[in-house]
Scaffold this active site. Structure first.
Site, PDB file in Angstrom:
ATOM      1  N   GLY A 237      45.896  73.660  67.351  1.00 14.01           N
ATOM      2  CA  GLY A 237      44.901  74.166  68.298  1.00 14.01           C
ATOM      3  C   GLY A 237      45.329  75.375  69.091  1.00 14.01           C
ATOM      4  CD  GLU A 455      53.944  52.312  45.371  1.00 12.86           C
ATOM      5  OE1 GLU A 455      54.321  52.272  46.568  1.00 12.86           O
ATOM      6  OE2 GLU A 455      54.018  53.341  44.678  1.00 12.86           O
ATOM      7  CG  HIS A 458      58.701  52.103  47.741  1.00  8.22           C
ATOM      8  ND1 HIS A 458      59.856  52.807  47.969  1.00  8.22           N
ATOM      9  CD2 HIS A 458      58.087  52.714  46.686  1.00  8.22           C
ATOM     10  CE1 HIS A 458      59.946  53.803  47.095  1.00  8.22           C
ATOM     11  NE2 HIS A 458      58.886  53.765  46.302  1.00  8.22           N
ATOM     12  CG  ASP A 530      59.967  57.568  45.878  1.00 13.63           C
ATOM     13  OD1 ASP A 530      59.163  57.981  46.723  1.00 13.63           O
ATOM     14  OD2 ASP A 530      59.720  56.634  45.097  1.00 13.63           O
TER      15      ASP A 530
END
Length: 672
Positions: A237, A455, A458, A530
């Protein structure tokens, strides 16, 4: 697999160029103009050719001979030109008589008597002034006219090629800055329209006060900073803050991008700088805002582009203009950049951009305010909780949050709903972070199993290790480039990161790699991202953060040294080959230890790994509550931050259930 934190993204703010009468002509208009010019040229040549085909130029002696033979029917005299019509022939004969001499006198020299001429129709036409001059100057003016038309046509093309305002032949050096008039309510922005960034707004209020009441400072001998530079990540911004300063102070606002100063013509950038500053001084008080100033403000003398290139001339002119300011000129220069490290030191010295304001990514409270502003004009369902959304978006910039709200509204509209729900926002968070779902990207059963175990690896490592972030969602639905993802977010806002957190992050990132190796006795291309991420992180730990016990707190590398960013080449490595070998050894050791920790964790919680993988193969997605229920069933302790809104809601439900059970027990006892 995505990173632990959403990658700060978003787009830098830009100002659109207006379209209007000065905008470039369309392709059809250009083609039409070219065709008209060609038709006119062709018609002129056709007329000229037709004229030549209807006449034949002959000597005056031959015309006299034909008169003697009685072959001439009619003679027309215009000035010095004689046109004769011959019996039985279509072509007229053209010749010229002597100047200032009568026709009879001229022909008498060739033996033509007045009696011979009396039998021929003779017409004497005195040429008018315009016709005479056109006939005389036409052969010279026509080529010049064609050249002038050609130059005019080219100038229109050049003017149109520069967009609004264009690269007009005589306006190369004019400023291209867009001025926002404070009297136009549609363009007015104030600090109330900018959420968060409290410290930045507080510092900018001094600028507003000076522009609103400069005498207050001048009378006491104080000088407001001549230059204010806003530094921060893309999308935080910076441009919006600059416009808010102009809106609060009610002064004209000149906005331009750094790249708009530089053209292929030498000296154009410096000329535009001078013109822009002159315009601002004429209507002072005013604000000049240069967005992406690093495009022209990079360190000089780097050898990139030569020592006297157009970019450096433009920078020199900016430095000169800012240094020549007087305190009573009431013009403040603001600039924005996301690369302050590459700026020339002369820009940042006192008297120029001596006020540097950091615009950080918003914290949880700021994110909630930003979401509230963007969602203000959108119909929301009763279940929408902006606080929960703020908790799930750490690292998001203001531009990311604006995109999030817009994506949620688009999702609701696609489903033909009139209100935006919480589910729309949750789904949009993942879309902004990772990309849209790839419904056409179907995995085979074997690939689906590999992805599920990857997954799950992880998720297990992240849930068991003490300093890893908790898991919010695990999915094997493809998004963006990822075949699956594990979404883990921090429980609280963090400004620093410890070595233990880095070590756990390395182990967590290798959870998928180790799981593939253990379960399938093979490695796929899935862990490529990764591996790339942990290698970069481990090297940063050793070379930047001083987290190596062997090498100690020494910064071997930094972000400087790239000649493309204005630094000299050859300065990026200031250590020997022996030290480089030690750095490589330390990085390798960190990754090796992380791999061992990940393998040990997965081996000890193999049942939990299989449970999560099987659930993913069956349902494709596991949300936070369901995932934590699986962890509890396998004896893994789940810690929740007491400030977490979801945690508070669950605690309230638990307390309500306990009270209800106690009340029922009391009733049973009283009946007994």
């Amino acid at each position: 697999m995505p990173p632990s934190f959403p990658t700060p993204g978003g787009s830098s703010e830009d100002s659109s160029k207006p379209s209007g009468p000065n905008s470039s002509p369309s392709f059809t208009q250009n083609i039409l103009t070219a065709l008209i010019v060609l038709v006119m040229i062709g018609a002129g040549f056709a007329l000229y050719e037709q004229y030549n085909q209807g006449t034949e130029e002959i000597p005056l002696s031959k015309l006299a001979s034909q008169i003697k033979d009685g072959q001439v029917e009619e003679i027309t005299v215009e000035g010095e030109d004689i046109t004769a019509k011959i019996e039985g022939e279509d072509k007229d004969r053209v010749t010229q008589k002597e100047a200032n001499t009568a026709l009879t006198e001229t022909l008498s020299n060739y033996g033509v008597t007045p009696e011979m001429l009396s039998s021929i129709d003779t017409e004497i036409n005195d040429p008018s002034g315009i016709g005479y001059w056109l006939a005389t100057l036409g052969p010279f003016l026509l080529p010049l006219l064609l050249i002038a038309v050609f130059i005019w046509f080219l100038s229109r093309q050049v003017r149109g090629g520069g967009g609004a305002g264009g690269m007009q032949p005589f306006s190369f050096g004019e400023s291209k800055a867009k001025m926002i008039d404070p009297e136009e309510p549609g363009d007015k922005i104030t600090f109330d329209d900018v959420a968060g960034v409290k410290e930045a707004k507080q510092e900018l209020r001094e600028v507003v006060e000076f522009l609103s009441n400069p005498e207050k400072f001048i009378d006491i001998g104080a000088e407001i900073p001549k230059g204010v530079i806003l530094m921060g990540e893309p999308g935080t911004g910076k441009t919006l803050l600059a416009r808010a300063v102009a809106g609060e102070a009610q002064v004209p606002f000149f906005s331009i991008s750094g790249s708009e100063f530089v053209e292929m013509f030498v000296g154009v950038g410096a000329s535009r700088v001078r013109d822009m500053f002159e315009k601002a001084k004429d209507i002072a008080p005013a604000i000049i805002f240069i967005d992406e100033i690093d495009a022209i403000g990079r360190t000089r003398g780097s050898g990139v582009g030569g020592g006297n290139d157009e970019r450096e001339q433009t920078l020199n002119q900016i430095l000169t203009e800012m240094d020549g300011f007087e305190p009573n000129e009431k013009v403040i220069v603001m600039a924005a950049t996301n690369r302050p490290d590459v700026l020339d030191p002369a820009l940042l010295r006192p008297g120029r951009f001596d006020r540097r304001i950091r615009v950080d990514t918003p914290d949880i409270n700021d994110r909630e305010e930003i979401l509230d502003i963007h969602a203000e004009e959108k119909p929301l369902t009763d279940d929408v909780d902006l606080r929960t959304l703020a908790e799930r978006t750490p690292g998001f910039t203001g531009a990311d949050l604006e995109s999030l709200v817009n994506e949620a509204a688009i999702r609701a509209a696609q489903d033909d709903r009139k209100q935006v729900s919480q589910e729309d926002f949750i789904s949009s968070i993942e879309k902004v972070m990772l990309g849209p779902e790839r419904e056409s990207h179907l995995l085979s059963d074997h690939e689906k199993k590999i992805t599920a175990y990857h997954e799950a690896g992880h998720a297990v490592v992240s849930s068991v290790l003490e300093h890893a972030d908790p898991v919010h969602k695990v999915s094997i639905i493809s998004r963006g480039k990822a075949a699956g993802y594990t979404l883990n977010l921090p429980t609280e806002e963090k400004r620093f990161k410890t070595r233990r957190e880095f070590v756990d992050e390395l182990a967590y990132a290798l959870g998928g790699y180790v799981t593939e190796q253990m379960i399938f006795d093979d490695i796929t291309t899935g862990p490529a991202n990764d591996i790339k991420r942990i290698t970069k992180r481990a090297r940063a730990m050793v070379t930047k953060y001083g987290m190596s016990d062997t090498l100690g707190p020494i910064a071997f590398e930094d972000d400087e040294g790239n000649p493309m960013y204005g630094r000299r080449a050859g300065d990026s490595k200031e250590y020997s080959q022996e030290v480089a070998a030690k750095i490589d050894e330390e990085v390798s050791q960190l990754i090796s230890n992380a791999k061992k920790r990940a393998k040990k964790t997965i081996t000890e919680h193999r049942d939990l790994l299989d449970e999560i993988a099987n659930r993913l193969i069956e349902n494709e997605t596991i949300e936070r509550d369901a995932f934590e229920a699986i962890l509890r069933d396998h004896g893994v302790e789940v810690e929740r931050d007491e400030s977490d809104e979801e945690y508070k809601k669950e605690e309230q439900k638990t307390e309500a259930s306990s009270k209800e059970g106690k009340t029922n027990a009391d009733k049973d006892n009283s009946e007994d």
